[in-house]
Every structure is written in structure tokens, then in C-alpha cells.
Design a protein around this motif. Structure first.
Motif, PDB file in Angstrom:
ATOM      1  N   ALA A   1      -3.567  32.658  54.146  1.00  0.00           N
ATOM      2  CA  ALA A   1      -4.218  32.238  55.395  1.00  0.00           C
ATOM      3  C   ALA A   1      -4.112  30.736  55.614  1.00  0.00           C
ATOM      4  N   THR A   2      -3.879  29.977  54.525  1.00  0.00           N
ATOM      5  CA  THR A   2      -3.906  28.512  54.633  1.00  0.00           C
ATOM      6  C   THR A   2      -2.577  27.846  54.278  1.00  0.00           C
ATOM      7  N   VAL A   3      -1.570  28.626  53.841  1.00  0.00           N
ATOM      8  CA  VAL A   3      -0.273  28.032  53.466  1.00  0.00           C
ATOM      9  C   VAL A   3       0.371  27.369  54.676  1.00  0.00           C
ATOM     10  N   LYS A   4       0.133  27.944  55.852  1.00  0.00           N
ATOM     11  CA  LYS A   4       0.461  27.265  57.113  1.00  0.00           C
ATOM     12  C   LYS A   4      -0.880  26.966  57.771  1.00  0.00           C
ATOM     13  N   ARG A   5      -1.202  25.704  57.898  1.00  0.00           N
ATOM     14  CA  ARG A   5      -2.557  25.316  58.315  1.00  0.00           C
ATOM     15  C   ARG A   5      -2.929  25.916  59.669  1.00  0.00           C
ATOM     16  N   PRO A   6      -3.980  26.757  59.702  1.00  0.00           N
ATOM     17  CA  PRO A   6      -4.409  27.336  60.975  1.00  0.00           C
ATOM     18  C   PRO A   6      -5.352  26.403  61.724  1.00  0.00           C
ATOM     19  N   GLU A   7      -5.405  26.564  63.034  1.00  0.00           N
ATOM     20  CA  GLU A   7      -6.393  25.808  63.813  1.00  0.00           C
ATOM     21  C   GLU A   7      -7.806  26.303  63.498  1.00  0.00           C
ATOM     22  N   LEU A   8      -7.923  27.620  63.207  1.00  0.00           N
ATOM     23  CA  LEU A   8      -9.215  28.195  62.840  1.00  0.00           C
ATOM     24  C   LEU A   8      -9.014  29.235  61.760  1.00  0.00           C
ATOM     25  N   LEU A   9      -9.778  29.106  60.684  1.00  0.00           N
ATOM     26  CA  LEU A   9      -9.763  30.069  59.583  1.00  0.00           C
ATOM     27  C   LEU A   9     -10.983  30.969  59.703  1.00  0.00           C
ATOM     28  N   LEU A  10     -10.743  32.276  59.812  1.00  0.00           N
ATOM     29  CA  LEU A  10     -11.817  33.262  59.913  1.00  0.00           C
ATOM     30  C   LEU A  10     -11.999  33.940  58.559  1.00  0.00           C
ATOM     31  N   LEU A  11     -13.173  33.790  57.978  1.00  0.00           N
ATOM     32  CA  LEU A  11     -13.484  34.373  56.666  1.00  0.00           C
ATOM     33  C   LEU A  11     -14.503  35.486  56.875  1.00  0.00           C
ATOM     34  N   ASP A  12     -14.010  36.712  56.820  1.00  0.00           N
ATOM     35  CA  ASP A  12     -14.806  37.876  57.218  1.00  0.00           C
ATOM     36  C   ASP A  12     -15.417  38.552  55.989  1.00  0.00           C
ATOM     37  N   GLU A  13     -16.524  37.962  55.499  1.00  0.00           N
ATOM     38  CA  GLU A  13     -17.170  38.465  54.270  1.00  0.00           C
ATOM     39  C   GLU A  13     -16.151  38.598  53.150  1.00  0.00           C
ATOM     40  N   HIS A  14     -15.350  37.566  52.963  1.00  0.00           N
ATOM     41  CA  HIS A  14     -14.179  37.668  52.083  1.00  0.00           C
ATOM     42  C   HIS A  14     -14.520  37.720  50.599  1.00  0.00           C
ATOM     43  N   THR A  15     -15.801  37.515  50.237  1.00  0.00           N
ATOM     44  CA  THR A  15     -16.181  37.635  48.828  1.00  0.00           C
ATOM     45  C   THR A  15     -17.011  38.894  48.548  1.00  0.00           C
ATOM     46  N   ALA A  16     -17.304  39.680  49.590  1.00  0.00           N
ATOM     47  CA  ALA A  16     -18.276  40.779  49.470  1.00  0.00           C
ATOM     48  C   ALA A  16     -17.837  41.878  48.513  1.00  0.00           C
ATOM     49  N   ALA A  17     -16.521  42.116  48.383  1.00  0.00           N
ATOM     50  CA  ALA A  17     -16.043  43.228  47.553  1.00  0.00           C
ATOM     51  C   ALA A  17     -15.797  42.814  46.099  1.00  0.00           C
ATOM     52  N   LEU A  18     -16.135  41.587  45.753  1.00  0.00           N
ATOM     53  CA  LEU A  18     -15.830  41.056  44.427  1.00  0.00           C
ATOM     54  C   LEU A  18     -17.074  40.996  43.550  1.00  0.00           C
ATOM     55  N   ASP A  19     -16.858  41.008  42.230  1.00  0.00           N
ATOM     56  CA  ASP A  19     -17.986  40.863  41.314  1.00  0.00           C
ATOM     57  C   ASP A  19     -18.523  39.433  41.419  1.00  0.00           C
ATOM     58  N   PRO A  20     -19.771  39.205  40.982  1.00  0.00           N
ATOM     59  CA  PRO A  20     -20.414  37.895  41.192  1.00  0.00           C
ATOM     60  C   PRO A  20     -19.610  36.709  40.665  1.00  0.00           C
TER      61      PRO A  20
END
Length: 252
Positions: free
Chosen positions: A165-184
Motif C-alpha cells: 500500500a505504501t511502496v508507491k506513496r498514496p495520497e491517502l492510505l486507508l487502514l480498514d481494521e488492518h490489525t483486527a485479525a492478528l494476535d495481540p
């Protein structure tokens, strides 16, 4: 201050069956400025994902407008907005092509939103760049540049999605609960990487989270949504004065 996204009276109504309509985004006006890192809180059905879908163009407005960098994109589909936006989803499988290697996934992401003709991919030209990139993560993925992503762990795959998502710099990065499925532990590691990338690249980012601690710790603005509306838009100073119990009281 440069405005990246401008939503005006954004409303989305869906047919609930039997000619009944439900409003899932209710007259939302929102300006997102350059270098904002906005965290978004809200219960189920608050309108958080609808807001993301409207910005990304996967859901069209019933009424209202949306501008990106001053361009009216209200009627533009998602593929026409891809040059501006990058999104990391909750499901680690959503952001990567499973049978393609880590390097191949990064190559696709590097040219996101650009016109591509039929030409040799010349992936060898980017091997050193991609190896350096994944070596910064520190979760073992540095040994898997040529590994199909379906063989990675969930944490490795989500970290790759973030890099893509960031290798080509976006104007806006949308993070849609991107840690929710991971262990603590993996979730904390990914949030540290997220914050590092946002700071290093001076990104503008919008992050949905259910973790009150992350909403308190990260970002310069906090938006609270309820019933399709924005009910709070707190500045960094206002956030700094809050404790965890204050956050829970927002939902009462």
C-alpha cells in the motif's frame, strides 16, 4: 493547508427490501488534510466501512459529493481513484495475490494506478529494492522474497499488504481494521510498523480501529461515528487530554 479529501453532505441509502430504505451514511461532511493521521471509532453499523467504501469508490453516494485533491470524483469508479488511494483490509488474504511471490506482489503494487501495456516485467531490476524493503519489517519475511504469499503467516501477509500500500506513496492510505485479525503481539508489531511508515513518508492516513488504546496512542485526529454520522471530531490536543475511560463514555 492542503485538502486531500473533501466530503460534502455525503449520504448513502440502501434498499432494505419491500421498498424500505435505510440510511447507512447520513449527511457526512469531512475534510481530510495533508499529513492527517485520523483514527476512527464506532460500533457495528456506525458507518465506518461505508465511509471507506465511499472514499474508495466501491460504493457510490446517493447524494452529496466527494473531491480528491480538488477533483470531483463523485461519479468515478474505484479503478479511476486507484491512483490516489491505497487500502489495507482486515483480512490478510485480501491485499495480496496468493500464488504470486512476495516480489511479484510488490512489483504490481509499485505501479498501482498506472497504465500498463504488454511488456517484460523485468522483476530482476527491483530485487535489491524489494529485499531492502522487506528487511525492515523484522518478522521473518526477509527470507521469503521468492515465496508465494499463500505460504506466509497472517502477520507476514498483512505486513506485506501494508508495504504494498505504501511502496508507491498514496495520497491517502486507508487502514480498514488492518490489525483486527492478528494476535495481540503481531498486532502491536504491525501498528509500530504502520506508525513508522506514516511518519517516514509523511503520509495522510485514515484508520478504523476497535482498539481504544490504538485510538488514544496514534494519530492527530479522532473521529467517532454512530448511526452513519460523525458525532465527534477531536484534535490532537483534545485527544491528549483523554484517558481510556473517556473513550468508552463516547459510546454511552
Amino acid at each position: 493547508m492542503k485538502t486531500i479529501i473533501e466530503l460534502k453532505n455525503a449520504t448513502v441509502q440502501v434498499n432494505n427490501g419491500f421498498d424500505a430504505f435505510k440510511t447507512i451514511l447520513d449527511d457526512v461532511s469531512l475534510d481530510i488534510y495533508e499529513h492527517d493521521f485520523i483514527t476512527i471509532l464506532g460500533g457495528n453499523g456506525a458507518g465506518k466501512s461505508t465511509l471507506f467504501n465511499v472514499i474508495a469508490g466501491t460504493l457510490m453516494l446517493t447524494s452529496g459529493s466527494i473531491h480528491i485533491l480538488g477533483e470531483d470524483v463523485t461519479d468515478l469508479p474505484a479503478e479511476k481513484r486507484a491512483k490516489y488511494l491505497a487500502r489495507v483490509f482486515q483480512d490478510p488474504k485480501m491485499g495480496t495475490a496468493p500464488r504470486m511471490t512476495v516480489a511479484e506482489n510488490l512489483l504490481v503494487a509499485k505501479f498501482r494506478g498506472e497504465k500498463r501495456g504488454l511488456r517484460p516485467r523485468q522483476i530482476h531490476l527491483y530485487t535489491e529494492e524489494f529485499q531492502t524493503l522487506i528487511s525492515k519489517i523484522g518478522n521473518g519475511i526477509e527470507n521469503h522474497l521468492e515465496t508465494p504469499t499463500e505460504l506466509l503467516s497472517g502477520g507476514q501477509r498483512q505486513a506485506l499488504s501494508l508495504l504494498m500500500a505504501t511502496v508507491k506513496r498514496p495520497e491517502l492510505l486507508l487502514l480498514d481494521e488492518h490489525t483486527a485479525a492478528l494476535d495481540p503481539k503481531t498486532s502491536v508489531s504491525l501498528m509500530n510498523l504502520t506508525d513508522e511508515l506514516v511518519r517516514q513518508q509523511a503520509l495522510t492516513a485514515l484508520m478504523i480501529t476497535h482498539h481504544m488504546e490504538d485510538a488514544l496512542k496514534y494519530g492527530n485526529r479522532l473521529i467517532v461515528m454512530k448511526d452513519g454520522k460523525i458525532i465527534q471530531d477531536l484534535t490532537a490536543d483534545e485527544k491528549a487530554k483523554m484517558v481510556l475511560s473517556d473513550y468508552y463514555s463516547l459510546f454511552e
